[in-house]
Structure formats: C-alpha cells, structure tokens
Design a protein around this motif. Structure first.
Motif, PDB file in Angstrom:
ATOM      1  N   GLU B 104       0.831  -1.204   0.000  1.00 24.42           N
ATOM      2  CA  GLU B 104       0.000   0.000   0.000  1.00 24.42           C
ATOM      3  C   GLU B 104       0.862   1.249   0.000  1.00 24.42           C
ATOM      4  O   GLU B 104       0.600   2.221  -0.706  1.00 24.42           O
ATOM      5  N   TYR B 105       1.956   1.198   0.788  1.00 24.21           N
ATOM      6  CA  TYR B 105       2.842   2.355   0.848  1.00 24.21           C
ATOM      7  C   TYR B 105       3.503   2.582  -0.513  1.00 24.21           C
ATOM      8  O   TYR B 105       3.585   3.709  -0.997  1.00 24.21           O
ATOM      9  N   ALA B 106       3.944   1.485  -1.126  1.00 17.94           N
ATOM     10  CA  ALA B 106       4.599   1.597  -2.430  1.00 17.94           C
ATOM     11  C   ALA B 106       3.641   2.188  -3.454  1.00 17.94           C
ATOM     12  O   ALA B 106       4.012   3.050  -4.251  1.00 17.94           O
ATOM     13  N   ALA B 107       2.376   1.753  -3.408  1.00 13.48           N
ATOM     14  CA  ALA B 107       1.384   2.277  -4.351  1.00 13.48           C
ATOM     15  C   ALA B 107       1.201   3.771  -4.143  1.00 13.48           C
ATOM     16  O   ALA B 107       1.114   4.539  -5.099  1.00 13.48           O
ATOM     17  N   GLU B 108       1.173   4.157  -2.862  1.00 13.31           N
ATOM     18  CA  GLU B 108       1.028   5.571  -2.527  1.00 13.31           C
ATOM     19  C   GLU B 108       2.210   6.357  -3.110  1.00 13.31           C
ATOM     20  O   GLU B 108       2.036   7.401  -3.741  1.00 13.31           O
ATOM     21  N   ALA B 109       3.402   5.813  -2.890  1.00  6.19           N
ATOM     22  CA  ALA B 109       4.607   6.506  -3.343  1.00  6.19           C
ATOM     23  C   ALA B 109       4.659   6.584  -4.870  1.00  6.19           C
ATOM     24  O   ALA B 109       5.056   7.584  -5.449  1.00  6.19           O
ATOM     25  N   LEU B 110       4.201   5.507  -5.491  1.00  6.46           N
ATOM     26  CA  LEU B 110       4.231   5.423  -6.951  1.00  6.46           C
ATOM     27  C   LEU B 110       3.436   6.554  -7.589  1.00  6.46           C
ATOM     28  O   LEU B 110       3.795   7.053  -8.660  1.00  6.46           O
ATOM     29  N   SER B 111       2.352   6.965  -6.916  1.00  5.38           N
ATOM     30  CA  SER B 111       1.526   7.999  -7.540  1.00  5.38           C
ATOM     31  C   SER B 111       2.155   9.387  -7.395  1.00  5.38           C
ATOM     32  O   SER B 111       1.676  10.336  -8.005  1.00  5.38           O
ATOM     33  N   GLY B 112       3.235   9.480  -6.607  1.00  9.65           N
ATOM     34  CA  GLY B 112       3.869  10.786  -6.474  1.00  9.65           C
ATOM     35  C   GLY B 112       5.041  10.998  -7.419  1.00  9.65           C
ATOM     36  O   GLY B 112       5.606  12.082  -7.476  1.00  9.65           O
ATOM     37  N   ILE B 113       5.398   9.961  -8.162  1.00  8.28           N
ATOM     38  CA  ILE B 113       6.567  10.062  -9.040  1.00  8.28           C
ATOM     39  C   ILE B 113       6.233  10.920 -10.262  1.00  8.28           C
ATOM     40  O   ILE B 113       5.184  10.737 -10.871  1.00  8.28           O
ATOM     41  N   PRO B 114       7.118  11.845 -10.658  1.00  6.34           N
ATOM     42  CA  PRO B 114       6.856  12.663 -11.848  1.00  6.34           C
ATOM     43  C   PRO B 114       6.634  11.783 -13.069  1.00  6.34           C
ATOM     44  O   PRO B 114       7.343  10.795 -13.274  1.00  6.34           O
ATOM     45  N   SER B 115       5.661  12.178 -13.895  1.00  5.20           N
ATOM     46  CA  SER B 115       5.251  11.260 -14.956  1.00  5.20           C
ATOM     47  C   SER B 115       6.319  11.091 -16.026  1.00  5.20           C
ATOM     48  O   SER B 115       6.344  10.083 -16.736  1.00  5.20           O
ATOM     49  N   ILE B 116       7.237  12.038 -16.120  1.00  2.00           N
ATOM     50  CA  ILE B 116       8.264  11.902 -17.150  1.00  2.00           C
ATOM     51  C   ILE B 116       9.142  10.686 -16.877  1.00  2.00           C
ATOM     52  O   ILE B 116       9.682  10.060 -17.791  1.00  2.00           O
ATOM     53  N   ILE B 117       9.239  10.324 -15.597  1.00  3.38           N
ATOM     54  CA  ILE B 117      10.033   9.137 -15.260  1.00  3.38           C
ATOM     55  C   ILE B 117       9.318   7.879 -15.750  1.00  3.38           C
ATOM     56  O   ILE B 117       9.950   6.955 -16.284  1.00  3.38           O
ATOM     57  N   TYR B 118       7.994   7.862 -15.608  1.00  2.00           N
ATOM     58  CA  TYR B 118       7.235   6.747 -16.181  1.00  2.00           C
ATOM     59  C   TYR B 118       7.487   6.685 -17.680  1.00  2.00           C
ATOM     60  O   TYR B 118       7.616   5.614 -18.273  1.00  2.00           O
ATOM     61  N   ALA B 138      -0.240   3.140 -23.729  1.00  2.00           N
ATOM     62  CA  ALA B 138      -1.266   2.610 -22.832  1.00  2.00           C
ATOM     63  C   ALA B 138      -0.628   1.774 -21.719  1.00  2.00           C
ATOM     64  O   ALA B 138      -1.017   1.887 -20.554  1.00  2.00           O
ATOM     65  N   LEU B 139       0.352   0.963 -22.081  1.00  2.00           N
ATOM     66  CA  LEU B 139       0.995   0.132 -21.056  1.00  2.00           C
ATOM     67  C   LEU B 139       1.695   1.001 -20.006  1.00  2.00           C
ATOM     68  O   LEU B 139       1.670   0.691 -18.815  1.00  2.00           O
ATOM     69  N   THR B 140       2.305   2.076 -20.478  1.00  2.00           N
ATOM     70  CA  THR B 140       2.926   3.005 -19.529  1.00  2.00           C
ATOM     71  C   THR B 140       1.863   3.612 -18.606  1.00  2.00           C
ATOM     72  O   THR B 140       2.053   3.700 -17.390  1.00  2.00           O
ATOM     73  N   LEU B 141       0.741   3.987 -19.212  1.00  2.00           N
ATOM     74  CA  LEU B 141      -0.349   4.555 -18.412  1.00  2.00           C
ATOM     75  C   LEU B 141      -0.913   3.527 -17.438  1.00  2.00           C
ATOM     76  O   LEU B 141      -1.397   3.875 -16.363  1.00  2.00           O
ATOM     77  N   VAL B 142      -0.866   2.252 -17.827  1.00  2.00           N
ATOM     78  CA  VAL B 142      -1.326   1.193 -16.926  1.00  2.00           C
ATOM     79  C   VAL B 142      -0.503   1.236 -15.648  1.00  2.00           C
ATOM     80  O   VAL B 142      -1.047   1.207 -14.533  1.00  2.00           O
ATOM     81  N   ILE B 143       0.817   1.331 -15.800  1.00  2.00           N
ATOM     82  CA  ILE B 143       1.667   1.369 -14.606  1.00  2.00           C
ATOM     83  C   ILE B 143       1.346   2.600 -13.768  1.00  2.00           C
ATOM     84  O   ILE B 143       1.278   2.540 -12.542  1.00  2.00           O
ATOM     85  N   MET B 144       1.099   3.713 -14.452  1.00  2.00           N
ATOM     86  CA  MET B 144       0.812   4.941 -13.713  1.00  2.00           C
ATOM     87  C   MET B 144      -0.509   4.871 -12.963  1.00  2.00           C
ATOM     88  O   MET B 144      -0.648   5.437 -11.879  1.00  2.00           O
ATOM     89  N   ASN B 145      -1.485   4.207 -13.569  1.00  2.00           N
ATOM     90  CA  ASN B 145      -2.832   4.243 -12.987  1.00  2.00           C
ATOM     91  C   ASN B 145      -3.173   3.039 -12.123  1.00  2.00           C
ATOM     92  O   ASN B 145      -4.196   3.032 -11.448  1.00  2.00           O
ATOM     93  N   LEU B 146      -2.309   2.041 -12.156  1.00  2.00           N
ATOM     94  CA  LEU B 146      -2.562   0.864 -11.324  1.00  2.00           C
ATOM     95  C   LEU B 146      -2.789   1.258  -9.856  1.00  2.00           C
ATOM     96  O   LEU B 146      -3.764   0.810  -9.236  1.00  2.00           O
ATOM     97  N   PRO B 147      -1.920   2.093  -9.293  1.00  2.00           N
ATOM     98  CA  PRO B 147      -2.141   2.467  -7.880  1.00  2.00           C
ATOM     99  C   PRO B 147      -3.469   3.197  -7.677  1.00  2.00           C
ATOM    100  O   PRO B 147      -4.113   3.003  -6.640  1.00  2.00           O
ATOM    101  N   VAL B 148      -3.871   4.006  -8.644  1.00  2.00           N
ATOM    102  CA  VAL B 148      -5.117   4.772  -8.487  1.00  2.00           C
ATOM    103  C   VAL B 148      -6.292   3.815  -8.366  1.00  2.00           C
ATOM    104  O   VAL B 148      -7.112   3.903  -7.442  1.00  2.00           O
ATOM    105  N   ILE B 149      -6.369   2.870  -9.315  1.00  2.00           N
ATOM    106  CA  ILE B 149      -7.468   1.909  -9.297  1.00  2.00           C
ATOM    107  C   ILE B 149      -7.392   1.045  -8.038  1.00  2.00           C
ATOM    108  O   ILE B 149      -8.384   0.829  -7.337  1.00  2.00           O
ATOM    109  N   MET B 150      -6.189   0.589  -7.736  1.00  2.00           N
ATOM    110  CA  MET B 150      -6.039  -0.330  -6.613  1.00  2.00           C
ATOM    111  C   MET B 150      -6.438   0.340  -5.301  1.00  2.00           C
ATOM    112  O   MET B 150      -7.225  -0.212  -4.527  1.00  2.00           O
TER     113      MET B 150
END
Ligand code: ATP
Ligand code: MG
Lengths: 249, 280
Positions: B104-118, B138-150
C-alpha cells in the motif's frame, strides 16, 4: 433426548488470552438452549465455535472436541457444517439486495437454481419466520428498507432457507423493540418443533420464557447447565443463584 | 483591552488572507476564461471531424480525438482487472499484514513520481520492444494508474461491513462466492471513482506519452491505431503550439480538455458524495 451437539473439554484462546475453559456440554435435539452470563464471559465465543465462525478470526486456537451429529466439526466441510448449523446475529445484517434475493442467497449458494423451487423455498422460509404477510407484496424491494424487527425476522428466514438443523442466535432481540422481541420469541418457540435452537440472551425473563435448558457461563467457564426451571428455581451453584436472582452481573 | 499593535497584526493577516483568496479565485477564473474565450471560437465541425492535410491546408484533430479514446479504452481494459484483482487479493486474501502495508505504501509513493520518469521507463520497457505506439503508451499509463485503481478499490472494499461477510459465511458460502456476491457489489463505486480519476490522468498526461506513443496525426481504426504511433489531445496540444505555432488549434484543444476535465472532476465528486451518503 439425543444430543445433536456435544463439546468435550473445549478450550479457546484469542492469541494469549483464554476465552473458554474446559467446556463440557451436550445440547439436545429439538429444544431451545439458552446461554446466559455476564458480559465478556464467552457466550458469543462458544456459540461461534459451534459453526466455526471463529475460523474467520486470526489467532484463534481451539483444543478439545466439538461434535455435530456424532462427528467432529473440525473434520467436516465447513460450508456444509454452516449449512446445517445456521446463525442469526445480534445486529440484523440483511444483504443490500432484495428481500427475495436475501432469502434465496443460501439455497443458491448450495446449488439450487430452479426458479420455481426457489420461489417455494422463499415463501416457506418467510412464512416460517412469520414475516411473509408483511413482505409478500414487496419481495423485489431492497431489504434495507425494512424495520429493524422485520430485518431480524428476514435474517431468520434467510437462515431457515438452507434448512439447517440447528439455529444459533446471538442476542437476536437485543436491538429490537418489545413487540418485535415478542414476535421473535414466539417464532423461536414455534421453530423448535423442527429445529434445535441455541440462543444467547441477557434477558433472564426471555431465557425463562422460551428455553428448555439453560447454560450459565462465567469468566469462560460453564458453571452450570441443566433444565431451565431447575437453573432458575433451584440452582446447584451459589454463583448461578446470585446471577439469576440478579445479585450480580 | 487589545493593544493597537495586536489589532494591526490581526487586520494585516486578515487582509492578506482575503487577498490570497481573491488572487486564487481570480487566477482560476482568468485562466479558464482566457482559454475558453480563445478556444471556443476555433472549435468548428471541420476541426473536429477531419484529419490534418497539407494538400488541403487544413488542420483537423479527429485523429487525436480517436487516439485519446483508444488509449483510454486500452489502458482501462488492462488496468481494471489488474487493479481490482490486486485490491481484492490484498484486502480479502493476503494474511501478511506487513507485506500488505508495504505494498500500500509503495502504491502511494508510486503515484507521487513525476510522470516523465514513467515515460522514460515506458520507452525502455515498451516502445523499444514494440515500437512507439499507442499500445506502448497505454501500457505506460497502466503502470501509472494501477495504484489509483487499486487504492480506490481497496478503500471501498474496506467500507463493506464485516457483518455482510459474516452473514454470507454463516450460510455456508465459500470465500470466492462471498467476495463475488456480497463484497464486490459494495465496491463498485470505488472502482468507478478510480476509473474517473484515471481517465482524468490519462487526458492530462503528456510527458509520459511523448516518450512512448509518439505524435502522429493519422486517423485509424482501434486495432490499427493501437499499433501505430499517435498523439492524444494533450500531446497534440503541445505539438501544435510548440512546434507548428498553430495557436488557434492549440487553444481549441485546450478548451475541449478543460471542459472534459471539469466534467470529470464533477462526476468524481458526485460518485464520491453518493457513496459517502450510502455508507452513513
Ligand atoms: N475477536 C476477538 N479477539 C480477541 N478477544 C476477543 C475477541 N472476541 C472476544 N474476545 C474476548 O473474549 C472474551 C469473551 O467474549 P465474548 O464476546 O464471547 O463474550 P460474551 O459473553 O458474548 O459477551 P457479551 O454478553 O458482551 O456479548 C472477552 O474477554 C472478549 O474480550
Ligand atoms: Mg456476545
């Protein structure tokens, strides 16, 4: 009478703390057994052991034996055990779906899909739970729209729909008004022709009114168990006497 | 008796706060108003319904609209089962509380990473293997949005009363049946909220997509489109403004995006409100 559930030397721990101590009890078929005792003495814990609802709580350890129908409950398929030994909870907990779907939930769980059969089961269960007349015109309506007392009788109907042999009731009337309480008590008295009922209650009058046998728990121990009349008029143990006469608890 | 200095101090702070509030409000109003005023007059049916053509000397954003729709569909189709599945597993099955906490913490942290790194990672992982394409985006966006959905699903799973689970188990239902019939229906609103937020993020995303999905403006069908490079509206906005100096088009797109994101915010608020009310 023949016992349907027997516990021998049953002990239960929640982590380090022991909640049940060496319980020995034989619950006779087609009768009402009341479990009484002060708050925190282990009544709910004991009740939930009987259909293994304690399995859901992490860190519970159980020793001793509990037999249902002559076979250890821990060797039986837990879902089939819970079908035979149903439960009604303290707070009415209908699912957020229609009245019909609530009652049909159990039968569907156990593989009944035929619409006509489900209709029959739903009607019969609601009639048995004395709520049919109140809901027969609104079966498709959400169950959460019912009053508290109606919800509790719906939950009883839901439990009856899987045709259990034993019904465990944990203070089923504590959240209800006197009239609903009376209805549930009448219901219990009626149901014992077909079912075995084990009921937890804090209400001494209720235990006296409806039960055949009474078990008095104190601090995790089963102090005394016998015919309700005897427990209330001529208890063998001083602590039972103090409790039923209202001197403590 | 309050000293004069104290009074002065209180009044100064008050005035500053009023000014700050006014400034914030005005800035927002100005931004929205400016974009809409400059953008809306440029939104024509021709712009919306054609592809850009040098021969006809015309700019159309139909391909960008289609690309945006495709990438939203592709992302959601992949991220929904993953995110909802992970949430259900973590809340209903996982028994190692510490591990769940870490995830859960990792997911939280993941959503704070600047999108250019994704974007950078997505380029290396996906674009370099499958080519710059909407699918890689789309696959890149999947990684970005996985934490949001989860996270949204998890939070709403936690609001499903334990009493429902107990009731169902008490009738002899197995774990999976309980989850499917009693738990999952109760988390639909969380999933919907997560989806809305994700669509918002996808609409707004540019950096990660510049790296991975490219910026072509060719109108394709869904399947074809996913396998070719393409700009979403946001990327197209960048391209038209920065590289082609087509400010009319850029502002038209900006106005459209603005309207869409307002709409999305509104619907997210509505869904959230609705399920807060239900849980009372
Ligand atoms: N899930 C649990 N985890 C840890 N301890 C528990 C748990 N459930 C109950 N206990 C403890 O076990 C003891 C018996 O609780 P139980 O709920 O069986 O009492 P009870 O007789 O039903 O009380 P009441 O009349 O208040 O319902 C109490 O000391 C209680 O704190
Ligand atoms: Mg209790």
């Amino acid at each position: 009478m023949k016992p349907i559930i027997t516990a021998k030397d049953l002990c239960l721990w929640y982590g380090q703390s022991q909640a049940l101590k060496n319980i020995d009890i034989a619950i006779p078929e087609q009768s009402i057994t009341a479990l009484i005792g002060p708050s925190g003495c282990g009544k709910s814990t004991f009740l939930k052991t009987l259909n293994r609802m304690n399995d859901l709580i992490p860190g519970v350890k159980i020793t001793g034996t509990v037999e249902y129908n002559g076979q250890s409950i821990f060797d039986q398929d837990v879902n089939l055990l819970r079908k035979e030994v149903g439960m009604v909870f303290q707070k009415p907990n209908p699912f957020p779906m229609s009245i019909y779907d609530n009652v049909a939930y159990g039968p569907r769980t156990h593989g009944i899909r035929d619409r006509k059969r489900l209709d029959e089961i739903v009607e019969r269960s609601l009639r048995d739970a004395a709520i049919w007349d109140e809901v027969k015109d609104r079966l498709k309506k959400n169950a959460l729209g019912l009053s508290g007392g109606q919800q509790q009788r719906l939950c009883i109907a839901r439990a009856l729909a899987v045709q259990p042999r034993v019904l465990l009731m944990d203070e089923p009337t504590s959240a209800l008004d006197p009239i609903s309480t009376l209805k549930i008590e009448e219901l219990a008295a009626k149901l014992k022709d077909k079912y075995t009922i084990v009921i937890v209650t804090h209400n001494m009058q209720q235990a006296l009114r409806i039960s055949d046998h009474t078990a008095f728990f104190l601090l995790g121990e089963l102090v005394e168990y016998g015919d309700t009349d005897q427990i209330f008029t001529n208890p063998a143990d001083q602590r039972t006497n103090d409790y039923v006469t209202g001197r403590f608890g | 008796m309050i000293s004069n200095r104290r009074k002065l101090y209180v009044w100064t702070v008050r005035i500053l706060m009023v000014l700050a509030t006014a400034l914030t409000g005005l800035l927002t109003l100005f931004l929205v108003g400016y974009v809409l005023l400059r953008g809306i007059p440029n939104i024509t049916w021709e712009l919306l319904s054609t592809s850009p053509s040098y021969l006809a000397d015309r700019v159309g954003i139909l391909p960008d609209i289609l690309n945006t729709i495709y990438i939203i569909i592709a992302t959601l189709v992949i991220v929904l089962p993953l995110g909802v599945g992970a949430a259900v597993y973590l809340t209903e099955y996982a028994s190692n509380r510490r591990l769940v906490g870490i995830i859960e913490y990792a997911a939280e942290a993941l959503s704070g990473i600047p999108s250019i790194i994704y974007g950078l990672v997505g380029m290396l992982l996906f674009s370099n293997n499958m080519g710059t394409s909407l699918m890689a985006g789309a696959l890149t966006l999947v990684i970005m949005n996985l934490p949001v959905i989860m996270r949204n699903t998890q939070e709403s799973l936690k609001t499903v009363p334990q009493a429902y689970r107990e009731g169902a188990f008490g009738l002899g239902a197995g774990k999976w049946r309980v989850i499917r019939t009693v738990v999952m229906p109760g988390c639909v609103d969380g999933v919907v909220t997560g989806c809305i937020l994700s669509v918002g993020r996808i609409l707004g995303e540019s950096a990660a997509l510049l790296f991975t999905a490219g910026f072509a403006h060719v109108a394709n069908g869904l399947w074809e489109g996913l396998h070719s490079a393409g700009a979403t509206l946001t990327v197209a906005l960048y391209v038209y403004a920065k590289e082609q100096g087509e400010f009319e088009v850029a502002f038209a797109i900006a106005a459209i995006l603005l309207a869409l994101s307002l709409l999305i915010n509104l619907s997210a608020t509505m869904v959230t409100k609705k399920y807060q009310r239900r849980n009372q």
